[in-house]
Write a protein that holds these residues in place. Structure first.
Motif, short mmCIF file in Angstrom:
data_model
loop_
_atom_site.label_atom_id
_atom_site.label_comp_id
_atom_site.label_asym_id
_atom_site.label_seq_id
_atom_site.Cartn_x
_atom_site.Cartn_y
_atom_site.Cartn_z
N GLN A 67 34.99 -30.57 8.81
CA GLN A 67 35.91 -31.78 9.13
C GLN A 67 37.10 -31.85 8.41
O GLN A 67 37.34 -31.62 7.17
N SER A 68 38.37 -32.00 9.36
CA SER A 68 39.54 -31.91 8.68
C SER A 68 40.45 -33.16 9.01
O SER A 68 40.02 -33.83 9.93
N GLN A 69 41.22 -33.56 7.60
CA GLN A 69 41.93 -34.66 7.98
C GLN A 69 43.47 -34.42 8.30
O GLN A 69 43.78 -33.17 8.13
N ASP A 70 44.16 -35.40 8.93
CA ASP A 70 45.56 -35.05 9.05
C ASP A 70 46.40 -34.41 7.55
O ASP A 70 47.28 -33.69 8.04
N ASP A 71 45.95 -35.07 6.53
CA ASP A 71 46.67 -34.44 5.31
C ASP A 71 46.22 -33.02 4.83
O ASP A 71 46.85 -32.67 4.06
N GLY A 72 45.59 -32.34 5.74
CA GLY A 72 45.15 -30.91 5.53
C GLY A 72 43.87 -30.91 4.74
O GLY A 72 43.31 -29.84 4.57
N GLY A 73 43.17 -31.95 4.13
CA GLY A 73 42.03 -32.15 3.59
C GLY A 73 40.79 -31.53 4.31
O GLY A 73 40.51 -31.97 5.61
N GLU A 74 39.72 -30.95 3.79
CA GLU A 74 38.66 -30.41 4.61
C GLU A 74 37.36 -30.55 3.76
O GLU A 74 37.64 -30.85 2.61
N PHE A 75 36.34 -30.98 4.66
CA PHE A 75 35.07 -30.90 3.83
C PHE A 75 33.92 -30.48 4.83
O PHE A 75 34.31 -30.43 6.23
N ALA A 76 32.95 -29.89 4.48
CA ALA A 76 31.75 -29.56 5.27
C ALA A 76 30.48 -29.80 5.05
O ALA A 76 30.21 -30.03 3.99
N PHE A 77 29.55 -29.94 5.92
CA PHE A 77 28.40 -29.97 5.76
C PHE A 77 27.34 -29.12 6.88
O PHE A 77 27.83 -28.57 7.81
N ARG A 78 26.48 -28.71 6.25
CA ARG A 78 25.36 -27.68 6.92
C ARG A 78 23.98 -28.25 6.93
O ARG A 78 23.51 -29.09 6.23
N GLY A 79 23.09 -27.43 7.53
CA GLY A 79 21.72 -27.43 7.49
C GLY A 79 21.00 -26.69 8.23
O GLY A 79 21.62 -25.73 9.13
N VAL A 80 19.78 -27.06 8.46
CA VAL A 80 18.93 -26.22 9.56
C VAL A 80 18.11 -27.13 10.49
O VAL A 80 17.64 -28.20 10.13
N PHE A 81 18.27 -26.73 11.69
CA PHE A 81 17.44 -27.48 12.56
C PHE A 81 15.93 -27.02 12.45
O PHE A 81 15.47 -25.76 12.99
N HIS A 82 14.75 -28.05 11.93
CA HIS A 82 13.40 -27.44 11.98
C HIS A 82 12.85 -27.55 13.05
O HIS A 82 11.83 -26.65 13.52
#
Length: 162
Positions: A67-82
């Motif tokens: 996910q990105s913000q207008d100011d250029g900051g980013e963060f991510a999340f992840r996982g597994v579909f069981h």
């Protein structure tokens, strides 16, 4: 008008439960969670833009969302579909990359209601009460609520062609 998100985080317990009703059938709400083109349009708060690094919504599949913000900051999340059962159930893990090694186990149940409506019921189990409370304190409830409001709008536009 959107239906409210109801979130319950019992004191001293490392989980939270939530519910939200939709004015759409369970299959449409499920599809909103599993179709990559739909999912990126509603996940998170409106000020974020999502893109998928990996998205394999099937039993044993993985995902990673940035996910990105207008100011250029980013963060991510992840996982597994069981476990993924068409139109009714998803069991998955969730790991916000800003909190390495803090993995939650989550499930969502999609239930048909009368009149072409549905209910999404979720449960998230955290490794500790502290981590659950940190996620809540960082605006998770507001972000979830905003995302589901966006899903409402998206499903309406898909249904009506607008």
């Amino acid at each position: 008008m959107s239906n409210p998100l109801t979130l319950h985080a019992p004191a001293g317990e490392p989980f939270l439960e939530y519910q939200r009703e939709f004015e759409f059938p369970a299959g449409a709400v499920f599809q909103g969670h599993m179709d990559p083109d739909l999912f990126v349009q509603w996940i998170g708060a409106a000020e974020f833009t999502a893109r998928l690094d990996v998205f394999e919504p099937r039993s044993g599949g993985a995902y990673r969302v940035i996910q990105s913000q207008d100011d250029g900051g980013e963060f991510a999340f992840r996982g597994v579909f069981h476990t993924v059962r068409q139109d009714e159930f998803v069991l998955q893990t969730f790991e916000f990359e800003g909190y390495p090694d803090v993995v939650t186990l989550e499930y969502n149940t999609f239930t048909e209601l009368p009149g072409g409506r549905s209910r999404l019921t979720g449960h998230s189990l955290y490794p500790s009460v502290q981590y659950r409370d940190e996620f809540l304190g960082n605006g998770m409830e507001d972000s979830m609520s905003a995302g589901y409001d966006q899903l409402d709008q998206l499903l309406f536009s898909v249904q009506t062609g607008r």
